[in-house]
Design an enzyme around this catalytic site. Structure first.
Site, PDB file in Angstrom:
ATOM      1  N   GLY A   1      20.368 -19.817   2.701  1.00  0.00           N
ATOM      2  CA  GLY A   1      19.992 -21.137   2.218  1.00  0.00           C
ATOM      3  C   GLY A   1      18.509 -21.386   2.413  1.00  0.00           C
ATOM      4  O   GLY A   1      17.868 -20.768   3.279  1.00  0.00           O
TER       5      GLY A   1
ATOM      6  N   GLY B   1      23.479 -17.309   3.934  1.00  0.00           N
ATOM      7  CA  GLY B   1      24.158 -17.666   2.701  1.00  0.00           C
ATOM      8  C   GLY B   1      24.327 -16.501   1.743  1.00  0.00           C
ATOM      9  O   GLY B   1      25.246 -16.497   0.917  1.00  0.00           O
TER      10      GLY B   1
ATOM     11  N   GLU C   1      21.294 -16.954  12.552  1.00  0.00           N
ATOM     12  CA  GLU C   1      21.191 -18.395  12.814  1.00  0.00           C
ATOM     13  C   GLU C   1      20.840 -18.762  14.247  1.00  0.00           C
ATOM     14  O   GLU C   1      20.164 -19.769  14.482  1.00  0.00           O
ATOM     15  CB  GLU C   1      22.490 -19.086  12.391  1.00  0.00           C
ATOM     16  CG  GLU C   1      22.697 -19.152  10.891  1.00  0.00           C
ATOM     17  CD  GLU C   1      23.191 -17.852  10.281  1.00  0.00           C
ATOM     18  OE1 GLU C   1      23.204 -17.749   9.043  1.00  0.00           O
ATOM     19  OE2 GLU C   1      23.560 -16.937  11.047  1.00  0.00           O
TER      20      GLU C   1
ATOM     21  N   ASP D   1      27.436 -19.727   9.825  1.00  0.00           N
ATOM     22  CA  ASP D   1      28.282 -20.581   8.999  1.00  0.00           C
ATOM     23  C   ASP D   1      28.769 -19.773   7.796  1.00  0.00           C
ATOM     24  O   ASP D   1      29.060 -18.599   7.922  1.00  0.00           O
ATOM     25  CB  ASP D   1      27.538 -21.863   8.599  1.00  0.00           C
ATOM     26  CG  ASP D   1      26.300 -21.600   7.758  1.00  0.00           C
ATOM     27  OD1 ASP D   1      25.898 -20.423   7.606  1.00  0.00           O
ATOM     28  OD2 ASP D   1      25.719 -22.569   7.231  1.00  0.00           O
TER      29      ASP D   1
END
Length: 350
Positions: free
Chosen positions: A66, A114, A137, A145
């Site tokens: 992302g 992502g 992350e 995630d």
């Protein structure tokens, strides 16, 4: 045909999606997420599309994840766009995992965050000699995630825990070993993969695509994770980050020493949250359950000082010197971890 920063093509019976932000390593924006969702819906209903291929433009990466600068700006502004991005991205991840047609991801180059969500949930995952895959992350004050807490616990032994906590990047052999990819194809042959897929007859099955891809695959190299599996399993099988760090300190060898050094540079709060999420994912019954849990934590991250500090150090000031608060895992209160585990309101709708 170009839809913003996504190029859509039809070649024979193949529907082709090209992420087109090469200067940003094809990092994802909300408009891109929406385009991908719409295009996948369309291809699913087109009888003349036998398979769907997703790839990234440029030679450096498939997708770096992302657009964290945009997420940082949204969090600062409190405009709600970060939460909307995560909700729609997670729905896209679930859509890919349950896609009714053969879905082929060409994970050439950098594939992180992502980008893993766009590829590793798919049925056919191809890596190359240039693949560098990671869930980085914890290094930016965030947590794994995109359904990573469903994917990573399925890796052999504690390899997924190592990946989720350290955030270190791995190559093709490790990605296949960890169950995040299926086959290795030489990067110059990716065009041949698309050409072969475009010649598939309508109604081709996942088994047909498997056979086609196997014929184009090359032998993979040695997996570093496999070579160090015994150390990883001994050190990362514990239920707390403190115990993991102590176990690594007791191990001999460069791998354990370097792993421990890396963990000590990560956000202590993120480490504790990531481990909690990974253990919960191991006990979960579905991807949807993991995505819903991750979303709750993501929304709480918008009030987490480490999230802002990690992104500042990585992409704003680029000094690579985050100052975490608290500064050690021992100083992270148990109630802080519990606060982040608040369910998302409204719950994730899939």
């Amino acid at each position: 045909m170009q839809h913003g920063e996504v190029i859509i093509e039809r070649q024979g019976t193949a529907g082709i999606i090209r992420l087109n932000r090469p200067r940003a390593l094809n990092s994802l924006t909300l408009p891109m997420i929406r385009t991908l969702t719409e295009v996948l819906d369309g291809f699913a209903s087109e009888s003349n599309v036998a398979s769907v291929v997703i790839t990234g433009e440029g030679e450096r990466g498939f997708c770096a994840g992302g657009d964290i600068r945009a997420l940082h700006e949204s969090a600062r502004a409190g405009d709600g766009l970060a939460g909307t991005f995560w909700r729609e991205e997670f729905r896209l991840n679930h859509q890919i995992a349950s896609y009714p047609k053969p879905y082929v991801a060409l994970m050439d180059g950098i594939t992180m965050g992502g980008g893993v969500g766009l590829s590793s949930h798919g049925r056919h995952r191809i890596v190359t000699e240039r693949t560098r895959l990671a869930m980085p992350e914890t290094g930016i004050g965030y947590v794994p995630d995109i359904g990573a807490t469903w994917l990573l616990p399925k890796a052999p032994g504690e390899a997924g825990t190592w990946l989720g906590l350290t955030g270190l990047d791995i190559g093709a052999a490790d990605a296949i070993y960890a169950g995040l990819a299926d086959l290795q194809v030489a990067s110059p042959r990716l065009g041949a993969v698309i050409d072969a897929l475009s010649d598939l007859p309508r109604g081709s099955t996942a088994s047909d695509v498997d056979a086609l891809l196997q014929a184009l695959a090359e032998p993979q190299g040695e997996s570093r994770l496999r070579q160090n599996a015994a150390v990883i399993d001994r050190a990362f099988g514990f239920g707390s980050v403190e115990e993991i760090l102590a176990a690594l300190a007791a191990e001999e060898g460069e791998f354990a020493t370097e792993t421990r050094r890396v963990l000590l540079t990560r956000s202590p709060t993120s480490l504790k949250l990531a481990l909690r999420l990974l253990r919960a994912g191991r006990a979960s019954s579905s991807l949807a359950e993991c995505l819903g849990r991750e979303l709750g934590v993501c929304l709480q991250m918008l009030d987490n000082p480490d999230f802002f500090e990690g992104i500042r150090a990585a992409v704003i000031d680029k000094d690579r010197n985050p100052r975490w608060s608290p500064a050690s895992v021992e100083a992270v209160p148990a109630e802080t971890v519990e606060r982040f585990l608040k369910p998302a309101e409204p719950p994730l709708s899939l």
